[in-house]
Enzyme design. Structure first.
Site, PDB file in Angstrom:
ATOM      1  N   GLY A   1       0.655  -1.360   0.013  1.00 45.45           N
ATOM      2  CA  GLY A   1      -0.088  -0.153  -0.087  1.00 45.45           C
ATOM      3  C   GLY A   1       1.002   1.268  -0.023  1.00 45.45           C
ATOM      4  O   GLY A   1       0.169   2.369  -0.011  1.00 45.45           O
ATOM      5  N   CYS A   2       1.955   1.128  -0.199  1.00 44.08           N
ATOM      6  CA  CYS A   2       2.961   2.278  -0.031  1.00 44.08           C
ATOM      7  C   CYS A   2       3.480   2.448  -1.375  1.00 44.08           C
ATOM      8  O   CYS A   2       3.690   1.604  -2.012  1.00 44.08           O
ATOM      9  CB  CYS A   2       4.371   1.951   0.929  1.00 44.08           C
ATOM     10  SG  CYS A   2       4.127   2.097   2.593  1.00 44.08           S
ATOM     11  N   GLN A   3       3.499   3.775  -1.719  1.00 43.79           N
ATOM     12  CA  GLN A   3       4.049   4.126  -3.272  1.00 43.79           C
ATOM     13  C   GLN A   3       5.539   3.404  -3.399  1.00 43.79           C
ATOM     14  O   GLN A   3       5.831   3.233  -4.324  1.00 43.79           O
ATOM     15  CB  GLN A   3       3.816   5.635  -3.137  1.00 43.79           C
ATOM     16  CG  GLN A   3       4.392   6.208  -4.644  1.00 43.79           C
ATOM     17  CD  GLN A   3       4.204   7.787  -4.746  1.00 43.79           C
ATOM     18  OE1 GLN A   3       3.405   8.142  -3.800  1.00 43.79           O
ATOM     19  NE2 GLN A   3       4.631   8.519  -5.569  1.00 43.79           N
TER      20      GLN A   3
END
Length: 139
Positions: free
Chosen positions: A50-52
Site C-alpha cells: 500500500g506504499c508508493q
C-alpha cells in the site's frame, strides 16, 4: 509516558521550521540517520503493501518491548518511516495501543502528502498497531 514525550519532541522540532521545504529537508535528514536495515530483513514478509515506495518494517519483541527496524527506497518515505520508528520503537505493546496523539497531523505532514503517500503512512501506522495487538497478551 515515553510516547507522549517523543511526540512532543517531534512536534516541537517541526515548529522550529518556517517552510515545508525546510521540514522536508529535516525529514530527509532523519531518513539518512536511520540505520540500514539488514538485507536478510528486506523480505516480502516485512514489505508494507500500500506504499508508493518500497518500505520494509521489521518488529523484534524483546523484554516485553517492541523494537522496530525499517527502510525505504525513497528519501522522503525513509524519513517518514524514521519518524515512525522513533515514535514507537522500544515501547510496550500496551503503550503502542494506547498512543493517542496523531503526530503526523499535528506537524501538518498528513495535509502535505499525496494521497498515495498518506495511504502509505496509514498502512505503516496500522502495521505498528497490529504488532502491538499481536504482543499485547504477552505482557
Amino acid at each position: 509516558m515515553i510516547f507522549k514525550q517523543r511526540a512532543c519532541e517531534i512536534i516541537n522540532d517541526f515548529e522550529f521550521f518556517n517552510s515545508w521545504e525546510e521540514k522536508y529537508e529535516h525529514i530527509i535528514s532523519l531518513g539518512q540517520e536511520l540505520p540500514d536495515l539488514k538485507k536478510q530483513l528486506k523480505t516480502d514478509r516485512n514489505l508494507i503493501r500500500g506504499c508508493q515506495s518500497k518500505v520494509w518494517l521489521h518488529c523484534e519483541y524483546k523484554n516485553k518491548k517492541l523494537y522496530f527496524h525499517a527502510d525505504s527506497d525513497a528519501l522522503i518515505t525513509r524519513g517518514i518511516v524514521a519518524l515512525v520508528v522513533h515514535l514507537y520503537s522500544g515501547l510496550s505493546a500496551n503503550d503502542i495501543l494506547s498512543a493517542d496523539i496523531d503526530v503526523f497531523s499535528k506537524i501538518g505532514l498528513r495535509g502535505q502528502l499525496s494521497m498515495n503517500r498518506a495511504n502509505g503512512l496509514s498502512v505503516m501506522l496500522d502495521m505498528v498497531k497490529n504488532y502491538g495487538l499481536k504482543y499485547c497478551f504477552n505482557e
